[in-house]
Design a protein around this motif. Structure first.
Motif, PDB file in Angstrom:
ATOM      1  N   LYS A 239      -6.212   2.384   3.830  1.00 27.05           N
ATOM      2  CA  LYS A 239      -6.036   1.178   3.604  1.00 27.05           C
ATOM      3  C   LYS A 239      -5.230   0.158   4.263  1.00 27.05           C
ATOM      4  O   LYS A 239      -5.004  -0.139   5.583  1.00 27.05           O
ATOM      5  CB  LYS A 239      -5.380   0.690   2.395  1.00 27.05           C
TER       6      LYS A 239
ATOM      7  N   GLU B 208      -7.154   6.913  -0.543  1.00 31.13           N
ATOM      8  CA  GLU B 208      -7.570   5.129  -0.556  1.00 31.13           C
ATOM      9  C   GLU B 208      -6.702   4.521  -0.500  1.00 31.13           C
ATOM     10  O   GLU B 208      -6.591   4.000   0.661  1.00 31.13           O
ATOM     11  CB  GLU B 208      -7.834   5.206  -2.188  1.00 31.13           C
ATOM     12  N   GLN B 209      -5.029   4.835  -0.785  1.00 32.99           N
ATOM     13  CA  GLN B 209      -4.390   3.877   0.212  1.00 32.99           C
ATOM     14  C   GLN B 209      -3.959   4.441   2.000  1.00 32.99           C
ATOM     15  O   GLN B 209      -3.832   3.539   2.580  1.00 32.99           O
ATOM     16  CB  GLN B 209      -3.396   3.951  -0.957  1.00 32.99           C
ATOM     17  N   THR B 210      -4.568   5.248   1.887  1.00 32.86           N
ATOM     18  CA  THR B 210      -4.285   6.614   3.310  1.00 32.86           C
ATOM     19  C   THR B 210      -5.244   5.492   4.318  1.00 32.86           C
ATOM     20  O   THR B 210      -4.716   4.521   5.302  1.00 32.86           O
ATOM     21  CB  THR B 210      -4.012   7.668   3.961  1.00 32.86           C
TER      22      THR B 210
ATOM     23  N   HIS C 164      -4.120   8.620  -2.927  1.00 38.43           N
ATOM     24  CA  HIS C 164      -3.624   8.496  -1.662  1.00 38.43           C
ATOM     25  C   HIS C 164      -4.214   8.771  -0.921  1.00 38.43           C
ATOM     26  O   HIS C 164      -4.215   7.912   0.379  1.00 38.43           O
ATOM     27  CB  HIS C 164      -3.025  10.333  -1.409  1.00 38.43           C
TER      28      HIS C 164
ATOM     29  N   THR D 164       2.167   1.659  -3.368  1.00 36.47           N
ATOM     30  CA  THR D 164       1.356   1.774  -4.330  1.00 36.47           C
ATOM     31  C   THR D 164       1.134   3.751  -4.581  1.00 36.47           C
ATOM     32  O   THR D 164       1.253   4.695  -4.878  1.00 36.47           O
ATOM     33  CB  THR D 164       0.105   1.512  -4.547  1.00 36.47           C
ATOM     34  N   LEU D 165       1.284   3.958  -3.192  1.00 42.92           N
ATOM     35  CA  LEU D 165       0.473   5.454  -2.296  1.00 42.92           C
ATOM     36  C   LEU D 165       2.103   6.044  -3.240  1.00 42.92           C
ATOM     37  O   LEU D 165       2.046   7.341  -4.162  1.00 42.92           O
ATOM     38  CB  LEU D 165       0.557   5.667  -0.851  1.00 42.92           C
TER      39      LEU D 165
ATOM     40  N   ALA E 233       0.721  -1.638  -0.068  1.00 41.70           N
ATOM     41  CA  ALA E 233      -0.206   0.067   0.216  1.00 41.70           C
ATOM     42  C   ALA E 233       1.016   1.052  -0.053  1.00 41.70           C
ATOM     43  O   ALA E 233       0.407   2.356  -0.848  1.00 41.70           O
ATOM     44  CB  ALA E 233      -1.015  -0.314   1.564  1.00 41.70           C
ATOM     45  N   TRP E 234       1.626   0.638   0.659  1.00 42.98           N
ATOM     46  CA  TRP E 234       2.457   2.368   1.037  1.00 42.98           C
ATOM     47  C   TRP E 234       3.738   2.892  -0.672  1.00 42.98           C
ATOM     48  O   TRP E 234       3.105   3.952  -0.843  1.00 42.98           O
ATOM     49  CB  TRP E 234       3.778   2.327   1.651  1.00 42.98           C
TER      50      TRP E 234
END
Length: 602
Positions: free
Chosen positions: A552, A548-550, A546, A536-537, A533-534
Motif C-alpha cells: 500500500k 500488505e502495508q508495504t 507488514h 499500522t505496519l 499505513a506506516w
C-alpha cells in the motif's frame, strides 16, 4: 552514500539509524545492507568466513600498528553522530567504532547480540516487554560504569515529548524522535544499576534494534550542573525546563571546529576505540580504548583518511591506505583488478539504493504533481543502469520499489501490486505535452548531490540530455556542502536531490523518511494515507500485515511521485592483501563494520 536513515530505532552497534537508505542517508554510493556474501579479505583464515557475524578470534594482543582506511572525502563532523546534520554514513563509519550497542548487524543484515555490552530477552508479548542486562564490567573509557542512567538518557534524547512547549521544538535535536511514544515510561530500573526493562505501548517489529545506549549520561549531567541521579530524575519526571542545559550541551557541546577534538574529559567512549587526533581535511585517527571491557581491538590505531573516490585506488596501490570503500564504477573495478594479488576485492549486493527525491516545500515547482510526472517520464533510468551499473553487476535492473530490493524474494510481488511500469520507458513527447499544458516549458530543475561524485555527475548529465529535450532546464548543482548544515538541501534550494539511502534490513525504517514531519523527510512530503499505513505496519508483529502495508505504501508513493527510485547499489571495496578479516557487508555500516578485527599479517 551520504546519510543513514533512521526510523523509530536508530541503531544497532553504536548509532545505527536504519534507514537514509530507509535507513540512513548515503551521499556516496556504497555500503548498504543486503549482500549475503561471506567473502573475506586477503589472508582471512578465521571461522568468520563461514558465517555472517563477527569471528571469535580468541584472546588477542592488540598489534602496535596503524591501519589506514578511507570511506570517502567528507570531513569528520562530530563525536555526536546522532543529530540530523551529523548522522551520515561517513561520520557514522568513525563514531560507530567508539560506541557500543546491545546488538550489531552481520554481513547480510542478520542481527547478533553484542555480548560484551550485555544481553536482552523478551519477557512478554502483551504488552511487549524486554529485559536488558548490562555486563557487570561494562564501563566508559573514563572508568565510569555503564548503567541504567545511560539508557534513560538515550530514551530522553529520542523523546519528542520532552520539548519546549511544542513537538515542533524538541529539546534534543535527534535524528530519531519516536521513542517517547513507543516506550512511554522509558527504561525501568535503578538509575545506577545494571538491569532495566522497557514496555512498549504497541507491538514493534523492530524492537531489537532500538537504541538504548548512546552517549555518557554522567558527562551530560556534569556539563549541565546536575548529578547523574538528578538528570535521570528530571527525565523521568518530564521536567523539560530542568533539562534545557543538558539538551543544549548534547546538541552543541561536542561540536568543534575541523581539526579540534572535544576534550577527552567530555568525550569518553563505550566501544573499542576512542578519538586520538584530527587533521582537518586529511584524517581522523582512532586509538584503542585501553579500558574496553570487550574483546581487545586487533590493531592499536585506525586512521580514516578523507579521500575522493578517484584517488582511492592509487592510494591503495601506493600503500598510503590499507582499505578503501570507493564508489563502484567500471573504471574503479578495472583499476583494482589490474593490481592483481596485491589487493583483495570485496563485492556483493547492498541494501543501499539510488533515488531522486522531490522538494515539496511551499513554492517549489515540484509541488506540482504534473511536473513531477513529466520529470519522471524523461529520466532515462534504464540508460543509467545499463551504462553505469550493469558493468559492475550484470544482473542489475531498474529499481521500482523503495522498501524491498531486487535481490529479495518478495520484490516482484511488491512491484506488481504497486507500480504499473508507466515510467519504465522514456517518453519525451508525453513530458513535452505536460509542460505545454502546464505552461511550464523551461522550468528550472536543480539537481543537487554531494560532489565530487563521478557517477552522480554522469547520472545528472544523462538526465539533462533527456529532460532538456522535453522542455525542462536541468542544472547540475552538486556541491561538497549540499547535505551539510545550512547547505542547499538544508535550505531547500533544490528541486531534486540525488542520493542514496543505506539500510540494514529494518522493517519500519521508511517511516522516518516518508511520514509527515519525520526527521529524515527532508523534502517535507505529507500524505495522511501514507502516515496511517506506516502506523499500522509499525504497530504489528505480523509479517502478513507488514507485506500488505508495504504494498500500500509503495503504491501511494508511486501515485504521489514522492521520488523516483533508480537502482540498488553494487558493493565494492578493496584491501591490501596483507590485511586480514576485511569482509563485505550489505548493511549501511559498510566495510568498516568489523574494523576492530582488522590486523596486518605478520
Amino acid at each position: 552514500m551520504r546519510f543513514q536513515r533512521v526510523s523509530k530505532a536508530v541503531a544497532v552497534g553504536a548509532a545505527l539509524a536504519l534507514a537514509l537508505s530507509a535507513c540512513a542517508p548515503g551521499g556516496g554510493d556504497t555500503g548498504a545492507d543486503a549482500s549475503k556474501d561471506a567473502n573475506a579479505g586477503g589472508g582471512n583464515g578465521s571461522a568468520e568466513a563461514a558465517n555472517s557475524g563477527k569471528a571469535d578470534l580468541g584472546d588477542i594482543t592488540t598489534a602496535d600498528d596503524t591501519i589506514n582506511v578511507t570511506v570517502g572525502a567528507p570531513e569528520f563532523i562530530s563525536y555526536n553522530g546522532f543529530t540530523p546534520n551529523t548522522y551520515s554514513t561517513y561520520n557514522s563509519a568513525i563514531v560507530d567504532r567508539m560506541f557500543a550497542g546491545f546488538s550489531y548487524f552481520g554481513t547480510d543484515g542478520t542481527l547478533y547480540p553484542n555480548e560484551a555490552l550485555g544481553s536482552y530477552e523478551k519477557v512478554s508479548d502483551d504488552p511487549l516487554t524486554i529485559k536488558y542486562t548490562i555486563a557487570e564490567d561494562a564501563k566508559w573509557s573514563d572508568g565510569t560504569p555503564i548503567t541504567v542512567a545511560d539508557s534513560v538518557f538515550a530514551w530522553a534524547v529520542q523523546n519528542l515529548n520532552l520539548n519546549e512547549g511544542s513537538k515542533e521544538k524538541p529539546l534534543f535535536n535527534s535524528v530519531s524522535v519516536d521513542l517517547g511514544d513507543t516506550v512511554p515510561e522509558g527504561p525501568q530500573g535503578d538509575w545506577d544499576g545494571k538491569e532495566f526493562t522497557v514496555e512498549f505501548a504497541e507491538s514493534d517489529p523492530d524492537w531489537a534494534l532500538q537504541t538504548w545506549m548512546l552517549h555518557p549520561a554522567h558527562v551530560v549531567a556534569e556539563e549541565s550542573g546536575m548529578s547523574t541521579e538528578e538528570l535521570v530524575s528530571a527525565i523521568r519526571a518530564g521536567e523539560s525546563d530542568k533539562l534545557k542545559k543538558a539538551a543544549d550541551f548534547w546538541n552543541e557541546g561536542w561540536m568543534t571546529d575541523p581539526g579540534k577534538l572535544p576534550d577527552e574529559k567530555i568525550s569518553p567512549v563505550s566501544g573499542p576505540y576512542k578519538l586520538g587526533s584530527w587533521k582537518a581535511g586529511e584524517s581522523v585517527t582512532l586509538v584503542a580504548n585501553e579500558n574496553y571491557y570487550g574483546p581487545a581491538p586487533a590493531t592499536k590505531e585506525l586512521t580514516f583518511r578523507f579521500l575522493e573516490d578517484a584517488s582511492m585506488v592509487q592510494a591503495l596501490q601506493n600503500k598510503d591506505v590499507d582499505v578503501i570503500n570507493p564508489q563502484p564504477t567500471v573504471d574503479t573495478l578495472a583499476q583494482l583488478e589490474n593490481l592483481g594479488d596485491a589487493v583483495a576485492i570485496q563485492k556483493g549486493d547492498t541494501l543501499t539504493w539510488e533515488h531522486l527525491d522531490f522538494n515539496f516545500a511551499e513554492g517549489n515547482a515540484m509541488t506540482n504533481l504534473e511536473l513531477r510526472k513529466a520529470f519522471a517520464m524523461c529520466v532515462p533510468r534504464q540508460q543509467i543502469v545499463d551504462n553505469l551499473v550493469k558493468p559492475l553487476n550484470p544482473d542489475a535492473i531498474v529499481m521500482n520499489a523503495r522498501e524491498v530490493f531486487p535481490f529479495q524474494d518478495n520484490y516482484q510481488e511488491v512491484v506488481d501490486a504497486s507500480y504499473d511500469g508507466r515510467y519504465d520507458e522514456v517518453d519525451i513527447e508525453g513530458a513535452k505535452k505536460i509542460l505545454e499544458e502546464q505552461d511550464a516549458v523551461g522550468t528550472e530543475v536543480r539537481i543537487g548531490y554531494s560532489a565530487p561524485n563521478e557517477r552522480r555527475a554522469n547520472e545528472v548529465s544523462a538526465i539533462k540530455s533527456s529532460c532538456d529535450e522535453a522542455g525542462f532546464k536541468i542544472e547540475d548543482t552538486g556541491s561538497a556542502d549540499f547535505f551539510s548544515p545550512n547547505g542547499a538541501q538544508d535550505r531547500g534550494d533544490y528541486e531534486v536531490a540525488l542520493f542514496a539511502w543505506a539500510g540494514s534490513g529494518q522493517i519500519t525504517s521508511g517511516q522516518n523518511i516518508y511520514a509527515t514531519g519525520k526527521p529524515q523527510n527532508f523534502g517535507k512530503y505529507s500524505n495522511p494515507e501514507v502516515d496511517a499505513a506506516w502506523a499500522t505496519l509499525a504497530g504489528s508483529l505480523d509479517p502478513a500485515v507488514h507485506a500488505e502495508q508495504t504494498k500500500k505504501i509503495e503504491k501511494l508513493l508511486w501515485d504521489d511521485l514522492f521520488g523516483i527510485p533508480v537502482f540498488a547499489h553494487p558493493g565494492l571495496s578493496a584491501s591490501g592483501s596483507d590485511i586480514q578479516n576485511v569482509r563485505h557487508t550489505a548493511t549501511q555500516d559498510q566495510i568498516v563494520w568489523n574494523a576492530e578485527q582488522w590486523v596486518r599479517a605478520e
